[in-house]
Design an enzyme around this catalytic site. Sequence first.
Site: not given
Ligand code: FAD
Length: 314
Positions: A134, A137-138
Site C-alpha cells: 500500500c 499507507c506507507d
Molecule cells: P477488511 O479490513 O479487509 O475487513 C474485512 C473483514 O471481513 C475481515 O475482518 C475478515 O476477517 C472478514 N471476513 C472476510 N470474509 C468473511 C466471511 N466469509 N465471513 C465472516 N467474516 C469475513 N489503510 C489506511 O487508510 N491507512 C493505512 O496506513 C493503511 N495501512 C495498511 C497496512 C497494512 C499492513 C494493510 C494490510 C492494510 C492497510 N491499509 C491502510 C488498508 C486498510 O486496512 C483497508 O483499506 C481497510 O481495512 C478495508 O476495510 P474493509 O472493511 O473493506 O475490509
Amino acid sequence: MLDCAIIGGGPAGLTAGLYTTRGGLANVVMYEKGMPGGQITQSSEIENYPGVTGEITGMELMMPWPEQCQRFGLKHEMVEVTRVSKSESGHFLIHKLDGTTEEALSVIVGTGSTPKKAGFVGEETFFGRGVSTCATCDGFFYKGKEVAVVGGGDTALEEALYLAKICAKVYLIHRREQFRAAPNTIERVKNSGNIELVLNAVPEEVYGDKMGVTGIRVKFQDGSTRNIDVPGVFTFVGYNVNNEVLKQDDGSFLCEVNAWGEVVVDISMRTNVHGLFAVGDMRIAAPKQVVCAAGDGATAALQAIAYVDEILNG
Ligand code: FAD
Ligand code: NAP
C-alpha cells in the site's frame, strides 16, 4: 428475521453496524470470522486516519470500534459466512459455516480484498518492516528515499507514479519487457524522470537486518542478478477480492461483479440486487483506505435503513 446482516467486521462493516443500529434498525448482526477490526490491525503504524495524531498502531485504532457499536445494540457473531442467497420469500438467507442459516431483510457485505503475494524470499518475514502492498499507507515513510516497486499492471505503475512524487527514486521491477498497464500510464512512467525500469527481472529475495529491509535482489532472464539497495519494497501483483460469500451453488454471483471480481455498486453502495450493499475494499474503484471503507459503511447503512423502512412501513 434480521433487519440487517453485516458480513465482515473491518472498518466498513463496523461503521455499517454503528450507523444501522444508531439509526434505528432493531435487529442487526455483524458476522465476523475472526476478531473485529479487519486488515488494518496488521499495520504497525497508521498516520492518515483523520483526527488521529501521534503514533498509533492499526490494532489501537480499531480497538474501540466494536464497543462503540455494541452500545447501540449491534450484535456480533464470530462465525464465517459461507454464502448469501435469496430465500423463497424473497428475503436474504445467510449461510454460516456452522451449518445454520438466518434470514435478513437487508445485507451489507464488507469482506475486503487480499493482495496477492509475489512469492520471493523474505516477502513474509519483512512484511510491514519494509515490504508493503500500500503506497498511500506507507509511501510517506520513505520520503526523500529510494524504493522499489514490483509489478507491471495498472496498480504497480500508478503506485510507482504516486511514490515518485514522494521518494527520491523508484525502481520499477517487472518480469517482462511489456507492461500490461494502460498505454498513457506507461507513457507517464517513462516520462517521470525518477522511475528506473528494471525489466525482464524476477524478484529473488528481499534482504535486510533486524531494523527492516535494506534491499532487493533480482534475477534477469540471462541468469545475471542485481542487488538494489532500498529500505522499501512495494509489491503490486494483483488482488483477490473476498467475494466468495456472493457465489451461488451454480457458480454465478448473487449480484453483478466486474471482470476482476469487484462488486459493482452505485454511489450509494447499492448493488444491482435490492437490499444488498457492498462496501470497502471489495467494491469497484475502492481507494483501499480505512477512512474510505468507514465512509462506505455509513453510506450503505443509511440506504439500508431507508430500504427496511420501506419494506416494513410501505
Ligand atoms: P477488511 O479490513 O479487509 O475487513 C474485512 C473483514 O471481513 C475481515 O475482518 C475478515 O476477517 C472478514 N471476513 C472476510 N470474509 C468473511 C466471511 N466469509 N465471513 C465472516 N467474516 C469475513 N489503510 C489506511 O487508510 N491507512 C493505512 O496506513 C493503511 N495501512 C495498511 C497496512 C497494512 C499492513 C494493510 C494490510 C492494510 C492497510 N491499509 C491502510 C488498508 C486498510 O486496512 C483497508 O483499506 C481497510 O481495512 C478495508 O476495510 P474493509 O472493511 O473493506 O475490509
Ligand atoms: P494485474 O493487472 O493482474 O497485474 C499484476 C502484475 O504483476 C502483472 O504485470 C504481472 O506480470 C505481475 N506479477 C504477477 N505475479 C507476479 C509475481 N509472482 N512476481 C512478479 N510479478 C508478478 O493486477 P493490478 O495491476 O492490481 O490490476 C488488476 C486489475 O485492475 C487490472 O485489470 C487493471 O487494469 C485494473 N486496474 C485498473 C486501474 C485503472 O483503470 N486506473 C487501476 C488499477 C487497476 P505479467 O504482466 O507478466 O503477468
